[in-house]
Design an enzyme around this catalytic site. Sequence first.
Site, mmCIF file in Angstrom:
data_model
loop_
_atom_site.group_PDB
_atom_site.id
_atom_site.type_symbol
_atom_site.label_atom_id
_atom_site.label_comp_id
_atom_site.label_asym_id
_atom_site.label_seq_id
_atom_site.Cartn_x
_atom_site.Cartn_y
_atom_site.Cartn_z
ATOM 1 C CG ASP A 95 -5.737 -3.173 -7.388
ATOM 2 O OD1 ASP A 95 -5.067 -3.192 -8.429
ATOM 3 O OD2 ASP A 95 -6.122 -2.125 -6.849
ATOM 4 N N GLY A 151 -0.028 6.157 -1.683
ATOM 5 C CA GLY A 151 -0.267 4.867 -1.042
ATOM 6 C C GLY A 151 0.722 3.776 -1.419
ATOM 7 C CG ASN A 154 0.378 -2.864 2.449
ATOM 8 O OD1 ASN A 154 0.055 -1.735 2.100
ATOM 9 N ND2 ASN A 154 0.905 -3.121 3.629
ATOM 10 C CE LYS A 177 2.291 7.633 -6.779
ATOM 11 N NZ LYS A 177 2.207 6.227 -7.210
ATOM 12 C CB SER A 179 1.278 1.396 -4.986
ATOM 13 O OG SER A 179 2.159 0.540 -5.694
ATOM 14 C CB VAL A 231 12.605 3.763 5.658
ATOM 15 C CG1 VAL A 231 13.619 4.813 6.114
ATOM 16 C CG2 VAL A 231 11.794 3.254 6.848
ATOM 17 N N PRO A 232 13.035 4.451 2.504
ATOM 18 C CG PRO A 232 14.374 2.930 1.336
ATOM 19 C CD PRO A 232 13.255 3.005 2.333
ATOM 20 C CD GLU A 251 1.080 5.773 9.645
ATOM 21 O OE1 GLU A 251 1.754 4.805 10.063
ATOM 22 O OE2 GLU A 251 0.434 6.509 10.391
ATOM 23 C CB CYS A 285 3.743 -1.464 7.519
ATOM 24 S SG CYS A 285 2.104 -1.003 8.088
ATOM 25 C CD GLU A 459 -2.437 6.935 7.799
ATOM 26 O OE1 GLU A 459 -2.314 5.701 7.661
ATOM 27 O OE2 GLU A 459 -2.631 7.723 6.852
HETATM 28 P P1 NDP Z 1 7.267 2.420 -1.741
HETATM 29 O O1 NDP Z 1 7.965 3.255 -0.754
HETATM 30 O O2 NDP Z 1 8.046 1.788 -2.832
HETATM 31 O O3 NDP Z 1 6.132 3.292 -2.461
HETATM 32 C C1 NDP Z 1 5.128 3.956 -1.723
HETATM 33 C C2 NDP Z 1 4.443 4.978 -2.629
HETATM 34 O O4 NDP Z 1 5.313 6.086 -2.839
HETATM 35 C C3 NDP Z 1 4.093 4.448 -4.008
HETATM 36 O O5 NDP Z 1 2.849 4.986 -4.414
HETATM 37 C C4 NDP Z 1 5.234 4.969 -4.836
HETATM 38 O O6 NDP Z 1 4.926 5.056 -6.190
HETATM 39 C C5 NDP Z 1 5.441 6.338 -4.240
HETATM 40 N N1 NDP Z 1 6.739 6.928 -4.506
HETATM 41 C C6 NDP Z 1 7.914 6.311 -4.791
HETATM 42 N N2 NDP Z 1 8.907 7.225 -4.940
HETATM 43 C C7 NDP Z 1 8.345 8.438 -4.752
HETATM 44 C C8 NDP Z 1 8.848 9.781 -4.758
HETATM 45 N N3 NDP Z 1 10.133 10.058 -4.997
HETATM 46 N N4 NDP Z 1 7.987 10.792 -4.507
HETATM 47 C C9 NDP Z 1 6.689 10.534 -4.261
HETATM 48 N N5 NDP Z 1 6.160 9.295 -4.242
HETATM 49 C C10 NDP Z 1 6.967 8.258 -4.478
HETATM 50 O O7 NDP Z 1 6.470 1.355 -0.878
HETATM 51 P P2 NDP Z 1 5.724 0.036 -1.369
HETATM 52 O O8 NDP Z 1 4.586 0.411 -2.249
HETATM 53 O O9 NDP Z 1 6.751 -0.918 -1.865
HETATM 54 O O10 NDP Z 1 5.104 -0.486 0.009
HETATM 55 C C11 NDP Z 1 5.826 -1.220 0.919
HETATM 56 C C12 NDP Z 1 6.337 -0.351 2.048
HETATM 57 O O11 NDP Z 1 5.287 0.388 2.632
HETATM 58 C C13 NDP Z 1 6.959 -1.149 3.169
HETATM 59 O O12 NDP Z 1 8.150 -0.569 3.627
HETATM 60 C C14 NDP Z 1 5.904 -1.069 4.262
HETATM 61 O O13 NDP Z 1 6.414 -1.262 5.537
HETATM 62 C C15 NDP Z 1 5.338 0.272 4.045
HETATM 63 N N6 NDP Z 1 4.002 0.349 4.627
HETATM 64 C C16 NDP Z 1 3.804 1.099 5.757
HETATM 65 C C17 NDP Z 1 2.574 1.132 6.369
HETATM 66 C C18 NDP Z 1 2.329 1.963 7.585
HETATM 67 O O14 NDP Z 1 1.179 2.302 7.842
HETATM 68 N N7 NDP Z 1 3.331 2.310 8.368
HETATM 69 C C19 NDP Z 1 1.452 0.359 5.830
HETATM 70 C C20 NDP Z 1 1.757 -0.342 4.623
HETATM 71 C C21 NDP Z 1 2.996 -0.354 4.050
HETATM 72 P P3 NDP Z 1 5.341 3.826 -7.129
HETATM 73 O O15 NDP Z 1 4.807 2.601 -6.499
HETATM 74 O O16 NDP Z 1 4.689 4.169 -8.395
HETATM 75 O O17 NDP Z 1 6.848 3.851 -7.174
#
Ligand code: NDP
Length: 485
Positions: A95, A151, A154, A177, A179, A231-232, A251, A285, A459
């Site tokens: 995965d 989720g 990673n 849900k 990623s 963050v976005p 998170e 992260c 968490e």
């Molecule tokens: P993303 O923010 O791109 O996506 C996170 C999840 O949110 C995905 O399942 C994504 O779906 C979903 N998503 C995207 N847009 C929306 C929306 N408008 N409404 C609801 N859900 C949405 O993160 P990444 O998957 O790229 O992961 C990397 C990021 O995660 C890094 O910034 C990292 O630091 C952070 N992270 C934080 C951790 C922590 O515990 N603090 C641990 C691990 C990672 P889809 O992928 O289908 O777009």
Amino acid sequence: MTYNTQPTASHFVDGKYVEDKAGDPIPVIYPATGEVIATVYSATPAIIDQALAAAKRAGKEWASMTGTQRGRVLRRAADIMRERNHELSVLETFDTGKPYQETSVADATSGADALEYFGGLAGAITGEHIQLGDDFVYTRREPLGVCVGIGAWNYPTQIASWKGAPALACGNTMVFKPSETTPLCALKVAEILHEAGAPAGVYNVIQGYGAVGAALITDTRVAKVSLTGSVPTGRKVYAAAAEGIRAVTMELGGKSPLVIFDDADLENAVSGAILGNFYSSGQVCSNGTRVFVQKGIKEAFLARIAERLKGVKMGDPQDPEVNFGPMVSQRQRDIVAGFIAKGIAEGARLVTGGKVVDGNGFFIEPTVFADVTDDMTIAREEIFGPVLSVLDFDTEDEILARANDTEFGLAAGVFTADLTRAHRMVAGFEAGTCYINTYNLAPVEAPFGGSKLSGVGRENSKAAIEHYSQIKGVYVAMGDVEAPF
Ligand code: NDP
């Protein structure tokens, strides 16, 4: 994919696998080879509705069980997860592309720890009694209801378990849900929980892009949203949850400082920097990507880390000898390559690595930059790849302000032999998760989460119970009721 225990359909809803090929196909790509190894389908509105309806219905039965009964299910699931660690680790490696050497000790095992820990706590979740003369108040600690988990890619097994275990322990149900980049592992978490005795509908997994997550968050049946992501995305999810005044756990990302003083044990400091930058090919992260090294130890540190990185073995991540895998996707590899190019263009000194590896997999070399300054892009933005930046410093007085000069606040670490200085530094760090003379350990017993833009809530640990339950206060009168008229 030569793996016969992969999930059998895209979604796990109401206790069983379900498929609806009307949804958009999502190719699952093995990051080590670029091959499509499976296809899942994005949840249609019908699947989203089924999952939420099942979670809502199942909540009544699940919440009416005793904590000990719920805990027994979670602990049984932990046992199954451990028994199947090998298969689950193979799947996690397909995965995510993370090496089996890592997944076999950090993913299903961490998920099992969460299920075991919160399974153990479930029976001890209680309210309190407050005596007021003859009258008294008691509190009931109640579940929130249907929780949505979303989720990042990673740690798909770990994130599905870290959110599911405390939610279920408190008597909630979940729709998770993953990623779309790593959709497979969470399905196995759902399968195992139900095999362990969770009633149908207690833990559901549905696939999809961000739009599916967005549809879940705004549904009136949902009480809480827990996101692991950037963050976005956090901003969007938090805002959507606010519409319905829903509880959130966020998170999010980080750009964490790791401060190494002259008096630190060099070998341990180098090990900490490796754990904080290159585990999971840097896709963590809480990584300590801004490594501040005091000038007296800087050259020795750089020489030693370059030497230690010769121990990196890249290759087929399913090979147990391989200790460094690819980026999760071509997109992520390109993002990281872009940051490396920017680092060079802005004048950072490339000590080692820096190159994309030829071939169909998404490999990139572990990379160390020196002479990085606070204003460079690679010192300010989250890269989420194997790129370590070394920044110099002279004195303790200057370093805390520089370490905190970021909008993120997820983690921070310090290596020093001076314990009072270590505690002073930690007290000053603006970060939710701190380390002294180690880095990036995340045992389930310890709270994990960020401050500033890095998140809301925690968490793991007992703190997670607060975020998956609510208190009801009940006043009990023992005498007559006095009223003014
Ligand atoms: P993303 O923010 O791109 O996506 C996170 C999840 O949110 C995905 O399942 C994504 O779906 C979903 N998503 C995207 N847009 C929306 C929306 N408008 N409404 C609801 N859900 C949405 O993160 P990444 O998957 O790229 O992961 C990397 C990021 O995660 C890094 O910034 C990292 O630091 C952070 N992270 C934080 C951790 C922590 O515990 N603090 C641990 C691990 C990672 P889809 O992928 O289908 O777009």
